[in-house]
Write an enzyme that holds these catalytic residues in place. Structure first.
Site, PDB file in Angstrom:
ATOM      1  N   GLU A 113      12.706  -5.038 -18.400  1.00  0.00           N
ATOM      2  CA  GLU A 113      12.432  -3.620 -18.167  1.00  0.00           C
ATOM      3  C   GLU A 113      13.216  -3.146 -16.958  1.00  0.00           C
ATOM      4  O   GLU A 113      13.749  -3.962 -16.200  1.00  0.00           O
ATOM      5  CB  GLU A 113      10.926  -3.388 -17.930  1.00  0.00           C
ATOM      6  CG  GLU A 113      10.111  -3.537 -19.203  1.00  0.00           C
ATOM      7  CD  GLU A 113       8.623  -3.297 -18.985  1.00  0.00           C
ATOM      8  OE1 GLU A 113       7.912  -3.220 -19.994  1.00  0.00           O
ATOM      9  OE2 GLU A 113       8.177  -3.178 -17.836  1.00  0.00           O
ATOM     10  N   HIS A 237       6.133   9.380 -15.062  1.00  0.00           N
ATOM     11  CA  HIS A 237       6.919   8.901 -16.208  1.00  0.00           C
ATOM     12  C   HIS A 237       7.696  10.100 -16.739  1.00  0.00           C
ATOM     13  O   HIS A 237       7.123  11.177 -16.866  1.00  0.00           O
ATOM     14  CB  HIS A 237       5.985   8.345 -17.289  1.00  0.00           C
ATOM     15  CG  HIS A 237       6.711   7.561 -18.342  1.00  0.00           C
ATOM     16  ND1 HIS A 237       7.508   8.167 -19.295  1.00  0.00           N
ATOM     17  CD2 HIS A 237       6.788   6.234 -18.590  1.00  0.00           C
ATOM     18  CE1 HIS A 237       8.028   7.227 -20.072  1.00  0.00           C
ATOM     19  NE2 HIS A 237       7.625   6.053 -19.663  1.00  0.00           N
ATOM     20  N   ARG A 284      13.944   6.012 -13.821  1.00  0.00           N
ATOM     21  CA  ARG A 284      12.827   6.911 -14.101  1.00  0.00           C
ATOM     22  C   ARG A 284      12.726   8.116 -13.171  1.00  0.00           C
ATOM     23  O   ARG A 284      12.570   9.241 -13.596  1.00  0.00           O
ATOM     24  CB  ARG A 284      11.506   6.147 -13.925  1.00  0.00           C
ATOM     25  CG  ARG A 284      10.965   5.596 -15.187  1.00  0.00           C
ATOM     26  CD  ARG A 284       9.637   4.935 -14.906  1.00  0.00           C
ATOM     27  NE  ARG A 284       9.304   4.082 -16.033  1.00  0.00           N
ATOM     28  CZ  ARG A 284       8.176   3.411 -16.148  1.00  0.00           C
ATOM     29  NH1 ARG A 284       7.275   3.474 -15.195  1.00  0.00           N
ATOM     30  NH2 ARG A 284       7.931   2.667 -17.201  1.00  0.00           N
ATOM     31  N   HIS A 345       1.919   8.860 -13.752  1.00  0.00           N
ATOM     32  CA  HIS A 345       1.830   7.604 -14.499  1.00  0.00           C
ATOM     33  C   HIS A 345       1.129   6.479 -13.743  1.00  0.00           C
ATOM     34  O   HIS A 345       0.499   5.625 -14.350  1.00  0.00           O
ATOM     35  CB  HIS A 345       3.247   7.171 -14.876  1.00  0.00           C
ATOM     36  CG  HIS A 345       3.312   6.013 -15.813  1.00  0.00           C
ATOM     37  ND1 HIS A 345       2.647   6.007 -17.025  1.00  0.00           N
ATOM     38  CD2 HIS A 345       3.955   4.822 -15.723  1.00  0.00           C
ATOM     39  CE1 HIS A 345       2.903   4.853 -17.645  1.00  0.00           C
ATOM     40  NE2 HIS A 345       3.670   4.116 -16.876  1.00  0.00           N
ATOM     41  N   ARG A 380       6.448   1.551  -7.814  1.00  0.00           N
ATOM     42  CA  ARG A 380       6.019   0.328  -8.496  1.00  0.00           C
ATOM     43  C   ARG A 380       7.093  -0.173  -9.447  1.00  0.00           C
ATOM     44  O   ARG A 380       7.626   0.584 -10.246  1.00  0.00           O
ATOM     45  CB  ARG A 380       4.742   0.631  -9.294  1.00  0.00           C
ATOM     46  CG  ARG A 380       4.282  -0.494 -10.189  1.00  0.00           C
ATOM     47  CD  ARG A 380       3.063  -0.063 -10.973  1.00  0.00           C
ATOM     48  NE  ARG A 380       3.370   0.947 -11.966  1.00  0.00           N
ATOM     49  CZ  ARG A 380       3.580   0.692 -13.264  1.00  0.00           C
ATOM     50  NH1 ARG A 380       3.527  -0.537 -13.707  1.00  0.00           N
ATOM     51  NH2 ARG A 380       3.839   1.664 -14.096  1.00  0.00           N
TER      52      ARG A 380
END
Length: 527
Positions: A113, A237, A284, A345, A380
């Site tokens: 990811e 997100h 993101r 998110h 994060r």
């Protein structure tokens, strides 16, 4: 009012809470309170997976470094090392509990990811959280020492101030909670109390968090006297479905990964290449900020995510769940663009804890999204959140067990006082305030901030705080009123933290201070 006592009380029935419970139950009696159904928390929603160093050639150092880079230097390296090194054992325990992780031959199948330098995400299709929740819940339900109590909405921690002989010692002895079904307030007392209440996503208009994520644990701990840290670090997100009926349906990043383009719905212009050479594949926060700027500049409700130029079979094969869900809503992604907005998110900040999960208050521990351990820093890293729940759930349990004799039994606690209150006459007030908070937090304290916007939000919070305090003092508590009070408290902590940080770092981006300062310093609020 009924009251019950247990050795350890855990507020929250997700990954962190149930991990702590299972690690304690062989020696102690444990009561786990859930706000709604036992599986309604964020854990069950987690689509991603759990990050762990399992691939040949990958190292703990690599995982630590990736986490530190994502966290923009605000992480505590010692905590990051502790969590990363605890990951393989956590995966092994989950496998023993029966979580059906995907395998390739005899090995676990690992995906990669954003932000990770290696393949290290163990997963169960695209529904890891659901499988983990089911396995933990099954084990907890089967354990004779664990009592699971659904539909208990925590109001406030019972502290030394609530003892029959008032004390200012600051000990936490349990919690007052309202039972959703009977409407009565129950008192739960224990030698040790663990907050595993999840994040505060519902402070925002658009969020991927479940409805119950109203920052309850953070707000309760703050009111009881615990410090709270880095609340300005809210992860967004980039692509959540814009649909007023269906809340929090995430459109996975893989749609962009497989060729989806972001377009302005008014002009049809593809705007990402103007902003970043990686276009739709930028990180993101870059994509979320770009969409936010487009929406604010043109007064849009959403932007379009379009993958309809790809072959129909390809789309159906790659995104069967999303395709079916959208068809049910009248959108055919093989022929039409998908309306999307960024959505809150993950809550990176929270109640300050040490490596044993201890808060500032004797007898009170915290783990998971409601806590700030130093793992995530200013942003994060994907799939570190479930991991944090397992490692800290266990750390909390170990500390309680090792220090059991030093934890005094709870003294007599005063019952909940309902003598002066009436039933609410105006439920509409709660609904109106709830909507107002979520809207101004989205507009003023969202992805891109300015000092002026933050001050506007602060002004509204002050007005609403007086209104809600007055309402709370006069009417019987209801789940909605409790959540509203906590949402407002959490919003206040977010805005105060954001005003305090005079730089842009990680998830906190302000037009008034676009540069990052040379030194990374936590924002710590003291009650």
């Amino acid at each position: 009012m009924t009251s019950s006592s247990t050795d350890v009380l855990i507020i929250g029935s997700g990954a962190a809470g149930l991990t702590a419970a299972l690690n304690l139950a062989d020696r102690f009696t444990v009561t786990v309170l859930a706000k709604g159904a036992l599986n309604e928390g964020s854990t069950a929603w987690a689509q991603g997976g759990i990050a762990a160093v399992l691939e040949p050639g990958d190292t703990f150092d690599n995982h630590v470094e990736d986490t530190m880079v994502a966290g923009a230097g605000l992480n505590d390296r010692a905590i990051v090392e502790m969590v990363v090194e605890g990951a393989p054992a956590a995966i092994e325990r989950l496998t023993r509990l029966g979580v059906p992780f995907e395998t390739e031959g005899n090995e676990l199948h690992l995906t990669r990811e954003g932000g990770h330098s290696h393949r290290r995400i163990v997963h169960v299709a695209d529904a890891t959280g659901w499988a983990v929740q089911e396995a933990l819940q099954r084990a907890a339900e089967a354990h004779p020492n664990i009592t699971l109590v659904p539909d208990q909405v925590a109001i406030d921690l019972a502290t030394s101030r609530h003892e029959e002989r008032y004390s200012g010692a600051g000990n936490v002895w349990g919690v007052y909670a309202v039972d959703r079904r009977s409407g009565r307030v129950n008192l739960y007392t224990a030698r040790a109390t663990v907050l595993a209440t999840g994040g505060a996503g519902r402070t925002y208009l658009f969020s991927t968090a479940p409805r119950g994520a109203t920052g309850d644990g953070i707000a309760m701990a703050w009111r009881a006297g615990a410090r709270v840290s880095n609340m300005e670090m809210m992860q967004f997100h980039p692509t959540c479905l814009y649909n007023l009926e269906v809340k929090n349906f995430l459109i996975t990043e893989a749609v962009r990964g497989e060729g989806g383009r972001l377009l302005n719905p008014k002009t049809g212009h593809r705007f990402m290449p103007d902003i970043d050479p990686r276009a739709e594949l930028a990180p993101r926060d870059v994509v979320a900020r770009a969409i936010d700027a487009e929406i604010k500049r043109d007064g849009l409700d959403y932007v379009h995510l379009d993958i309809s130029h790809m072959p129909e079979d390809f789309i159906r094969h790659h995104f069967p769940n999303i395709h079916d869900k959208l068809i049910g809503l009248g959108i055919d992604m093989t022929k039409q663009p998908i309306p999307v907005v960024p959505a809150q998110h993950y809550t990176c900040g929270g109640v300050v804890i040490d490596r044993d999960g201890r808060t500032d208050l004797p007898g009170l521990y915290a783990a998971g999204e409601c806590s700030e351990s130093g793992l995530h820093g200013a942003n994060r890293l994907a799939s570190n959140s479930l991991l944090e729940c397992f490692v800290f759930g266990e750390a909390v349990a170990n500390h309680i067990a090792a220090n059991w004799d030093a934890l005094p039994p709870p003294p007599p606690i005063r019952p909940w006082d309902e003598s002066r209150v009436a039933d609410s006459d105006e439920e509409v007030v709660i609904k109106q305030n709830w909507t107002e908070i979520r809207r101004f937090m989205w507009n003023y304290v969202g992805i891109v901030r300015t000092t002026k916007r933050l001050e506007r939000a602060q002004h509204r919070i002050k007005m609403l705080t007086d209104e809600v305090a007055d309402y709370y003092g006069h009417f019987r508590v209801t789940p909605d009123l409790i959540e509203l009070r906590n949402l407002l408290q959490t919003a206040d902590l977010i805005v105060r933290s954001a005003l305090h940080r005079h730089e842009s770092r990680g998830l906190h981006f302000t037009l008034d201070y676009p540069d990052m300062l040379p030194e990374a310093v936590d924002t710590v609020l003291v009650p």
